[in-house]
Design an enzyme around this catalytic site. Structure first.
Site, PDB file in Angstrom:
ATOM      1  N   HIS A  43       0.852  -1.190   0.000  1.00 28.56           N
ATOM      2  CA  HIS A  43       0.000   0.000   0.000  1.00 28.56           C
ATOM      3  C   HIS A  43       0.895   1.250   0.000  1.00 28.56           C
ATOM      4  O   HIS A  43       2.106   1.140  -0.188  1.00 28.56           O
ATOM      5  CB  HIS A  43      -0.971  -0.022   1.197  1.00 28.56           C
ATOM      6  CG  HIS A  43      -0.290  -0.033   2.528  1.00 28.56           C
ATOM      7  ND1 HIS A  43       0.141   1.120   3.144  1.00 28.56           N
ATOM      8  CD2 HIS A  43       0.049  -1.045   3.351  1.00 28.56           C
ATOM      9  CE1 HIS A  43       0.712   0.803   4.294  1.00 28.56           C
ATOM     10  NE2 HIS A  43       0.669  -0.508   4.451  1.00 28.56           N
ATOM     11  N   ALA A  44       0.335   2.410   0.211  1.00 34.33           N
ATOM     12  CA  ALA A  44       1.060   3.673   0.016  1.00 34.33           C
ATOM     13  C   ALA A  44       2.381   3.779   0.788  1.00 34.33           C
ATOM     14  O   ALA A  44       3.392   4.163   0.217  1.00 34.33           O
ATOM     15  CB  ALA A  44       0.152   4.847   0.379  1.00 34.33           C
TER      16      ALA A  44
END
Length: 87
Positions: free
Chosen positions: A14-15
């Site tokens: 994810h980010a």
């Protein structure tokens, strides 16, 4: 040169871990690509990394070309194996 790894952290890439991956890749002059799900992207672009939608258990191949390719592969391998410090 290249190395195949498995994304092991529970939340995938994810980010935050994608950002860590890109920051690490950008420390090197080598041209670095990340390949997964039949798609290869520039490992120095967070948007391209995020577009792969990498989840836990996904196999990825990191490939690098250039003078510091081996060091780049080693650093990115260590980062993935550390589960991005999340677990």
């Amino acid at each position: 040169m290249e190395k195949t790894l498995t994304i092991e952290n529970k939340t995938g890439l994810h980010a935050r871990p994608a950002s860590m991956f890109v920051q690490t890749a950008n420390k090197f002059k080598a041209k670095i690509k990340l390949t997964a799900k039949g798609k290869s992207v520039d490992a120095k672009s967070i948007l391209m990394i995020m577009s792969l939608g990498l989840q836990q258990g996904t196999d990825v191949t990191v490939s690098a070309e250039g003078e510091d390719a081996q060091a780049a592969i080693t650093a990115l391998t260590d980062l993935v194996k550390s589960k991005f410090g999340e677990e």
